[in-house]
Design a protein around this motif. Structure first.
Motif, PDB file in Angstrom:
ATOM      1  N   SER A   1      14.362  -0.363   0.482  1.00  0.00           N
ATOM      2  CA  SER A   1      14.879  -1.883  -0.862  1.00  0.00           C
ATOM      3  C   SER A   1      14.474  -3.267  -0.282  1.00  0.00           C
ATOM      4  O   SER A   1      14.832  -3.233   1.017  1.00  0.00           O
ATOM      5  N   ILE A   2      13.641  -3.618  -1.115  1.00  0.00           N
ATOM      6  CA  ILE A   2      12.603  -4.555  -1.260  1.00  0.00           C
ATOM      7  C   ILE A   2      13.407  -5.864  -1.691  1.00  0.00           C
ATOM      8  O   ILE A   2      14.058  -5.426  -3.305  1.00  0.00           O
ATOM      9  N   HIS A   3      14.144  -6.903  -1.108  1.00  0.00           N
ATOM     10  CA  HIS A   3      14.726  -7.967  -2.379  1.00  0.00           C
ATOM     11  C   HIS A   3      12.952  -8.518  -2.275  1.00  0.00           C
ATOM     12  O   HIS A   3      12.553  -8.450  -1.684  1.00  0.00           O
ATOM     13  N   PRO A   4      13.452  -9.272  -3.555  1.00  0.00           N
ATOM     14  CA  PRO A   4      12.364  -9.470  -4.395  1.00  0.00           C
ATOM     15  C   PRO A   4      11.745 -10.714  -3.599  1.00  0.00           C
ATOM     16  O   PRO A   4      10.288 -10.766  -4.308  1.00  0.00           O
ATOM     17  N   ALA A   5      12.493 -11.261  -3.035  1.00  0.00           N
ATOM     18  CA  ALA A   5      12.008 -12.856  -2.876  1.00  0.00           C
ATOM     19  C   ALA A   5      11.344 -12.293  -0.967  1.00  0.00           C
ATOM     20  O   ALA A   5      10.339 -13.178  -0.561  1.00  0.00           O
ATOM     21  N   ALA A   6      11.420 -10.688  -1.094  1.00  0.00           N
ATOM     22  CA  ALA A   6      10.340 -10.614   0.755  1.00  0.00           C
ATOM     23  C   ALA A   6       9.019 -10.218   0.463  1.00  0.00           C
ATOM     24  O   ALA A   6       8.226  -9.616   0.461  1.00  0.00           O
ATOM     25  N   GLU A   7       8.851  -9.726  -1.776  1.00  0.00           N
ATOM     26  CA  GLU A   7       7.407  -9.682  -2.063  1.00  0.00           C
ATOM     27  C   GLU A   7       6.451 -10.714  -1.853  1.00  0.00           C
ATOM     28  O   GLU A   7       6.314 -11.260  -2.452  1.00  0.00           O
ATOM     29  N   PHE A   8       4.982 -10.722  -1.641  1.00  0.00           N
ATOM     30  CA  PHE A   8       3.902 -11.698  -1.627  1.00  0.00           C
ATOM     31  C   PHE A   8       2.937 -10.943  -1.772  1.00  0.00           C
ATOM     32  O   PHE A   8       2.475 -10.219  -2.488  1.00  0.00           O
TER      33      PHE A   8
ATOM     34  N   THR B   1       1.455 -16.414  -3.264  1.00  0.00           N
ATOM     35  CA  THR B   1       2.321 -17.014  -4.456  1.00  0.00           C
ATOM     36  C   THR B   1       3.390 -15.282  -4.022  1.00  0.00           C
ATOM     37  O   THR B   1       3.067 -14.489  -3.855  1.00  0.00           O
ATOM     38  N   PRO B   2       4.883 -15.992  -4.838  1.00  0.00           N
ATOM     39  CA  PRO B   2       6.342 -14.791  -4.694  1.00  0.00           C
ATOM     40  C   PRO B   2       5.363 -14.020  -5.686  1.00  0.00           C
ATOM     41  O   PRO B   2       5.274 -14.862  -6.744  1.00  0.00           O
ATOM     42  N   ARG B   3       5.415 -12.620  -5.701  1.00  0.00           N
ATOM     43  CA  ARG B   3       5.326 -11.729  -7.042  1.00  0.00           C
ATOM     44  C   ARG B   3       6.730 -11.950  -7.912  1.00  0.00           C
ATOM     45  O   ARG B   3       6.624 -11.343  -9.448  1.00  0.00           O
TER      46      ARG B   3
ATOM     47  N   PHE C   1      13.126 -19.504  -8.478  1.00  0.00           N
ATOM     48  CA  PHE C   1      13.319 -20.043  -7.488  1.00  0.00           C
ATOM     49  C   PHE C   1      14.017 -19.751  -6.371  1.00  0.00           C
ATOM     50  O   PHE C   1      15.023 -18.732  -6.721  1.00  0.00           O
ATOM     51  N   TYR C   2      13.296 -19.563  -4.781  1.00  0.00           N
ATOM     52  CA  TYR C   2      13.850 -19.493  -3.746  1.00  0.00           C
ATOM     53  C   TYR C   2      14.350 -20.534  -2.725  1.00  0.00           C
ATOM     54  O   TYR C   2      12.943 -21.573  -2.749  1.00  0.00           O
ATOM     55  N   ALA C   3      15.316 -21.312  -2.841  1.00  0.00           N
ATOM     56  CA  ALA C   3      15.502 -22.430  -2.053  1.00  0.00           C
ATOM     57  C   ALA C   3      14.603 -21.884  -0.120  1.00  0.00           C
ATOM     58  O   ALA C   3      14.486 -22.876  -0.188  1.00  0.00           O
ATOM     59  N   HIS C   4      15.367 -21.262   0.315  1.00  0.00           N
ATOM     60  CA  HIS C   4      14.466 -21.126   1.907  1.00  0.00           C
ATOM     61  C   HIS C   4      12.819 -20.918   1.845  1.00  0.00           C
ATOM     62  O   HIS C   4      12.846 -21.271   2.884  1.00  0.00           O
ATOM     63  N   PHE C   5      12.806 -21.105   0.375  1.00  0.00           N
ATOM     64  CA  PHE C   5      11.002 -21.466   0.510  1.00  0.00           C
ATOM     65  C   PHE C   5      10.802 -22.173   1.058  1.00  0.00           C
ATOM     66  O   PHE C   5       9.374 -23.027   1.860  1.00  0.00           O
TER      67      PHE C   5
ATOM     68  N   ARG D   1     -14.104  -4.684   0.028  1.00  0.00           N
ATOM     69  CA  ARG D   1     -14.798  -5.917  -0.845  1.00  0.00           C
ATOM     70  C   ARG D   1     -14.346  -6.974   0.022  1.00  0.00           C
ATOM     71  O   ARG D   1     -13.296  -7.225   1.101  1.00  0.00           O
ATOM     72  N   LYS D   2     -15.028  -8.050  -0.409  1.00  0.00           N
ATOM     73  CA  LYS D   2     -14.941  -9.176   0.281  1.00  0.00           C
ATOM     74  C   LYS D   2     -13.902 -10.425  -0.383  1.00  0.00           C
ATOM     75  O   LYS D   2     -13.201 -11.219  -0.021  1.00  0.00           O
ATOM     76  N   HIS D   3     -13.543 -10.159  -1.892  1.00  0.00           N
ATOM     77  CA  HIS D   3     -13.214 -10.642  -2.438  1.00  0.00           C
ATOM     78  C   HIS D   3     -12.070  -9.659  -3.032  1.00  0.00           C
ATOM     79  O   HIS D   3     -12.325  -8.715  -3.349  1.00  0.00           O
ATOM     80  N   PHE D   4     -10.533  -9.659  -3.509  1.00  0.00           N
ATOM     81  CA  PHE D   4      -9.653  -9.177  -3.232  1.00  0.00           C
ATOM     82  C   PHE D   4      -8.167  -9.232  -3.526  1.00  0.00           C
ATOM     83  O   PHE D   4      -7.825 -10.347  -2.740  1.00  0.00           O
ATOM     84  N   VAL D   5      -6.988  -8.672  -3.942  1.00  0.00           N
ATOM     85  CA  VAL D   5      -5.842  -9.648  -3.769  1.00  0.00           C
ATOM     86  C   VAL D   5      -4.634  -8.148  -2.991  1.00  0.00           C
ATOM     87  O   VAL D   5      -5.626  -6.833  -3.152  1.00  0.00           O
ATOM     88  N   PHE D   6      -3.978  -8.731  -2.006  1.00  0.00           N
ATOM     89  CA  PHE D   6      -2.694  -7.806  -1.641  1.00  0.00           C
ATOM     90  C   PHE D   6      -1.907  -7.809  -1.384  1.00  0.00           C
ATOM     91  O   PHE D   6      -1.336  -9.199  -1.117  1.00  0.00           O
ATOM     92  N   ASP D   7      -1.111  -6.943  -1.305  1.00  0.00           N
ATOM     93  CA  ASP D   7       0.526  -6.949  -1.821  1.00  0.00           C
ATOM     94  C   ASP D   7       1.950  -6.729  -0.200  1.00  0.00           C
ATOM     95  O   ASP D   7       0.655  -5.867   0.051  1.00  0.00           O
ATOM     96  N   VAL D   8       2.200  -7.524  -0.465  1.00  0.00           N
ATOM     97  CA  VAL D   8       2.947  -7.325   0.740  1.00  0.00           C
ATOM     98  C   VAL D   8       4.391  -7.649   1.202  1.00  0.00           C
ATOM     99  O   VAL D   8       4.711  -8.348   0.107  1.00  0.00           O
ATOM    100  N   ILE D   9       5.334  -6.708   2.042  1.00  0.00           N
ATOM    101  CA  ILE D   9       6.546  -7.061   2.010  1.00  0.00           C
ATOM    102  C   ILE D   9       6.527  -8.007   3.215  1.00  0.00           C
ATOM    103  O   ILE D   9       6.010  -7.426   4.540  1.00  0.00           O
ATOM    104  N   PHE D  10       7.163  -8.750   3.422  1.00  0.00           N
ATOM    105  CA  PHE D  10       7.392 -10.003   4.828  1.00  0.00           C
ATOM    106  C   PHE D  10       9.193 -10.152   4.624  1.00  0.00           C
ATOM    107  O   PHE D  10       9.383 -10.675   4.098  1.00  0.00           O
TER     108      PHE D  10
END
Length: 270
Positions: free
Chosen positions: A138-145, A158-160, A165-169, A194-203
């Motif tokens: 279960s992931i809160h949307p504010a935890a995805e980047f 960037t937030p996904r 708006f998330y005030a804590h940022f 690759r040396k150019h790429f995008v990765f998504d994380v939960i934090f």
């Protein structure tokens, strides 16, 4: 549409083994040709008695056993994707919009109903398809980047869930930058193909970040708070290692706005 080398490099079958210790537990099962043909049909009808979408007798015994074993590992409660994408545009067909998988029929329903998955299955050639079952979290949307890497340097965060708006940022921005920079440098830098790429994380602090996915860095990938127009020129330049990433977020709550409007009033933190 991804290029052939993109398809190979960014398939979960290609990167999961390298990063399995810092990503969500995943079990990958090869998608048999018989099931692929079923998923590609537009007129799938439920069978009459047991309400199954496909008869198990039509599928390889080894696949059925592997799929069953994988679901058992996740207590019959998993998230699903193919090599590259999750069927997020099929949420309406899942209970509570959660895309939880409890049986094979769920996978077939989601894959059949997802335009994104159907596009993958129609344009990709010479790369075996898979079903990737992942531990349900279960992931809160504010935890995805989404993190943007250029010349093996983390340049953008960037937030996904953009533009929301998330005030804590504002308060936690510097900490988010430090944690994700350290995570990238310690676990990902120079390890991806690759040396150019995008990765998504939960934090979710204080827990460590987890990789969700990798995607190519190009004009077709959604960069959320960033634009391809500003990112593209950086790709042809060498970036020194001490360049800090920019974390972009909305500073004030202004209600529902478009991505373009958000880009015009975003906050950058670095």
């Amino acid at each position: 549409m991804l290029e052939l080398q993109d398809l190979r490099d960014f398939s979960i079958t290609n990167w999961y083994g390298t990063f399995k210790d810092i990503t969500v537990k995943t079990i990958i099962v090869d998608l048999p040709e018989q099931l692929l043909k079923t998923i590609q049909k537009e007129d799938i009808q439920d069978s009459d008695e047991d309400n199954e979408i496909v008869d198990d007798e039509e599928l390889p015994v080894e696949f059925l056993q592997d799929f069953k074993n994988a679901l058992n590992v996740f207590d019959n409660n998993a998230f699903v994707k193919n090599n590259w994408h999750a069927p997020v545009d099929a949420r309406m067909f899942s209970f509570g919009n959660y895309l939880k998988v409890i049986n094979l029929d769920d996978v077939i329903t989601y894959f059949t109903s997802s335009s994104r998955i159907q596009e993958d299955f129609s344009i990709v050639t010479n790369i075996p398809f898979c079903i990737a079952l992942r531990k349900w979290i279960s992931i809160h949307p504010a935890a995805e980047f989404r993190c943007i890497v250029i010349n093996n340097v983390l340049r953008g965060i960037t937030p996904r869930d953009w533009p929301t708006f998330y005030a804590h940022f504002k308060e936690e921005g510097p900490q988010i930058i430090d944690e994700l920079t350290n995570f990238f440098n310690d676990n990902i830098k120079l390890r991806f193909l690759r040396k150019h790429f995008v990765f998504d994380v939960i934090f979710q602090y204080p827990d460590k970040p987890y990789i969700i996915d990798f995607e190519p860095l190009n004009s077709k990938t959604n960069l959320y708070a960033f634009s391809w127009k500003e990112i593209q020129p950086l790709i042809n330049k060498d970036s020194p290692d001490d360049v800090a990433p920019v974390f972009r977020y909305l500073e004030t709550d202004i209600g529902i706005i478009t991505k373009t409007d958000a880009l015009n009033m975003l906050t950058r933190c670095n």
